[in-house]
Design an enzyme around this catalytic site. Structure first.
Site, PDB file in Angstrom:
ATOM      1  CE1 TYR A 142      -0.096  -7.094  -2.061  1.00 35.74           C
ATOM      2  CE2 TYR A 142       0.117  -4.915  -1.328  1.00 35.74           C
ATOM      3  CZ  TYR A 142      -0.395  -5.732  -2.265  1.00 35.74           C
ATOM      4  OH  TYR A 142      -1.494  -5.254  -3.044  1.00 35.74           O
ATOM      5  CG  ASP A 237       7.948  -2.271  -1.998  1.00 40.89           C
ATOM      6  OD1 ASP A 237       7.619  -0.978  -1.550  1.00 40.89           O
ATOM      7  OD2 ASP A 237       7.060  -2.978  -2.474  1.00 40.89           O
ATOM      8  CE  LYS A 265       0.637   1.261   1.785  1.00 43.25           C
ATOM      9  NZ  LYS A 265       1.320   0.025   1.378  1.00 43.25           N
TER      10      LYS A 265
HETATM   11  C1  LIG Z   1       1.121  -0.845  -0.018  1.00 44.54           C
HETATM   12  C2  LIG Z   1       2.106  -1.323  -0.398  1.00 44.54           C
HETATM   13  C3  LIG Z   1       2.321  -1.659  -1.749  1.00 44.54           C
HETATM   14  C4  LIG Z   1       1.304  -1.508  -3.078  1.00 44.54           C
HETATM   15  O1  LIG Z   1       0.881  -0.076  -3.021  1.00 44.54           O
HETATM   16  P1  LIG Z   1      -0.584   0.389  -3.731  1.00 44.54           P
HETATM   17  O2  LIG Z   1      -0.354   1.802  -3.814  1.00 44.54           O
HETATM   18  O3  LIG Z   1      -1.517  -0.381  -2.886  1.00 44.54           O
HETATM   19  O4  LIG Z   1      -0.472  -0.382  -5.009  1.00 44.54           O
HETATM   20  C5  LIG Z   1       3.407  -2.220  -2.641  1.00 44.54           C
HETATM   21  N1  LIG Z   1       4.490  -2.317  -1.513  1.00 44.54           N
HETATM   22  C6  LIG Z   1       4.482  -2.017  -0.215  1.00 44.54           C
HETATM   23  C7  LIG Z   1       5.645  -2.519   0.702  1.00 44.54           C
HETATM   24  C8  LIG Z   1       3.207  -1.560   0.437  1.00 44.54           C
HETATM   25  O5  LIG Z   1       3.205  -1.514   1.668  1.00 44.54           O
END
Ligand SMILES: *Cc1c(COP(=O)(O)O)cnc(C)c1O
Length: 439
Positions: A142, A237, A265
């Protein structure tokens, strides 16, 4: 009166599904969502004053738990300084300097307001840098809700894609290639066919948004090698893994330097902050220095910048990671014992009970995921055991009723914070036993 059920009914009238992010609605576990009003340390309180020990931690940002005094102090000071400038200020500089000084593959960084925004912008940089259009991603990873990555592998040929959401035009995903995790053959085959068209290879180096799918180092190394060989930019990511598994994140754990990296995060310590970063030669493509446009009214807002720096400096100085790993192992080992004592006879979707069912924990650092025990490690979406969702839902509610809050989906991971000490963990385990013994 204010109870969760009542608030949910009201919410549904004014917001889609009654929530502002889908998992919060409890659709994955059933029932109606708990409405929380307050949090401190490891504890949450709902609007009816019930108390919970929190293992969701807002899906990861709260490395030091809710409202840690050291960070709360900085937040209070910020209230008196400024809420937003929309202008140059020193706070983002201090945070940028701290990160670039301590993470070698981050030479330059741009702050945004979410992980989604970070990934979206990083792809733009990657396309500009390479002059190519295609993006490679992995099924089960994701990267936020940007159109081009809201895609999983289609059931047909590897590399064929279909969207995960309505409202995404086929043209938006026509340049997104998707293959499974943990599959070197699919990887080699895809690079053979498409390698020279791929601008960015995007991956969660610790996939943690579809269960916890810990990758083999050899697979990650092969991915990095192929990206180099074909001139694609490797984007890690690390929105969930950055500053969580260790200060330098999963790239450091794997010994692989990405070209571009995204954070979110933990970076904002609970305030809305994301960042994309990487080698200067790529980041210098970003406006106003370069031709890649990206902007934000509230970007680098002082709350996120100052709270984020306070949290990162604390983590850098204290190195809480070895202890977090220990406490996580203690908690998951004991939880698995309880689950295997009380929760092995949960029916699946068809109402079938599996006679030899056993639970096991997958954990990395302070992230954890409970699943059915399998002969081989689960490293790709297709190997997640059937019936997982139904079994998790029963466990979730048994725990919730007795004051232990997990993320409300069997495909989300759990987190520990530094505040989850032995006393709290034992209390959580006692509560869990009370709940599970009634299953
Ligand atoms: C949470 C998350 C996102 C998205 O971040 P948001 O602040 O919710 O837009 C993207 N990549 C990873 C790996 C994530 O865990």
């Amino acid at each position: 009166m204010t109870n969760s059920l009542n608030l949910f009914e009201r919410s549904k009238k004014v917001s889609p599904g009654g929530v502002h992010s889908p998992v919060r609605s409890f659709t994955s576990v059933g029932g109606t969502p708990v409405f929380f009003k307050k949090a401190e340390g490891t504890k949450l309180w709902d609007v009816e004053n019930n108390e919970y020990i929190d293992f969701c931690l807002s899906f990861g940002p709260l490395l030091y738990g809710h409202r840690h005094p050291d960070i709360a102090k900085v937040v209070r000071e910020t209230t008196e300084l400024a809420w937003t400038f929309g202008a140059a200020e020193p706070y983002s500089l201090y945070l940028a300097e701290f990160i670039t000084e301590n993470i070698p593959w981050v030479e330059k960084i741009r702050f945004v307001n979410s992980g989604t925004e970070a990934v979206m912008s990083a792809l733009r940089v990657g396309r500009a840098a390479t002059g190519r259009n295609k993006i490679l991603k992995f099924d089960g990873c994701y990267h936020g809700h940007l159109d081009s990555l809201l895609v999983k592998a289609g059931s047909g040929l590897a590399g064929e894609s279909s969207s995960d959401s309505a409202g995404i035009g086929s043209e938006q995903i026509s340049n997104t290639l998707v293959i499974p995790l943990d599959d070197e053959i699919a990887l080699e085959d895809l690079f053979e066919r498409e390698g020279t068209n791929i601008a960015v290879v995007a991956i969660e180096p610790l996939p943690a948004n579809y269960g916890l799918l810990i990758q083999r180092k050899e697979f990650m190394q092969k991915l990095a090698n192929l990206s180099r060989k074909f001139g694609c930019l490797l984007l890690f990511d690390e929105v969930i893994s950055g500053f969580r598994v260790s200060f330098k994140g999963m790239a450091w754990e794997l010994g692989i330097e990405p070209d571009l990296v995204c954070y979110g995060k933990i970076l904002g310590a609970g305030f809305p902050v994301g960042a994309y970063a990487g080698k200067a030669k790529y980041m210098d493509l970003v406006a106003p220095q370069g031709p890649v446009y990206q902007a934000g009214t509230l970007s680098a807002n002082p709350f996120g910048m100052r709270a984020g720096l306070a949290m990162l400096e604390k983590a850098f100085k204290e190195n809480p990671y070895p202890i977090l790993e220990e406490t996580t192992n203690y908690f998951t080992t004991n939880m698995i014992n309880l689950l295997n004592k009380y929760a092995t006879k949960i029916p699946d979707k068809e109402g079938k009970i599996k006679s030899d069912f056993q639970w096991e924990a997958v954990a990395y650092g302070s992230l954890f995921w409970f699943k059915e025990k399998t002969e081989h490690s689960v490293r790709s979406v297709s190997n997640i055991p059937l019936g997982h969702k139904e079994r998790f839902a029963k466990v979730f509610h048994a725990l919730l009723k007795h004051g232990v809050y997990l993320a409300p989906s069997g495909y989300e991971v759990g987190f520990l914070s530094t505040e989850h000490n032995m006393q709290i963990l034992n209390e959580a385990l006692n509560r869990a036993e009370e709940g599970l013994s009634k299953l």
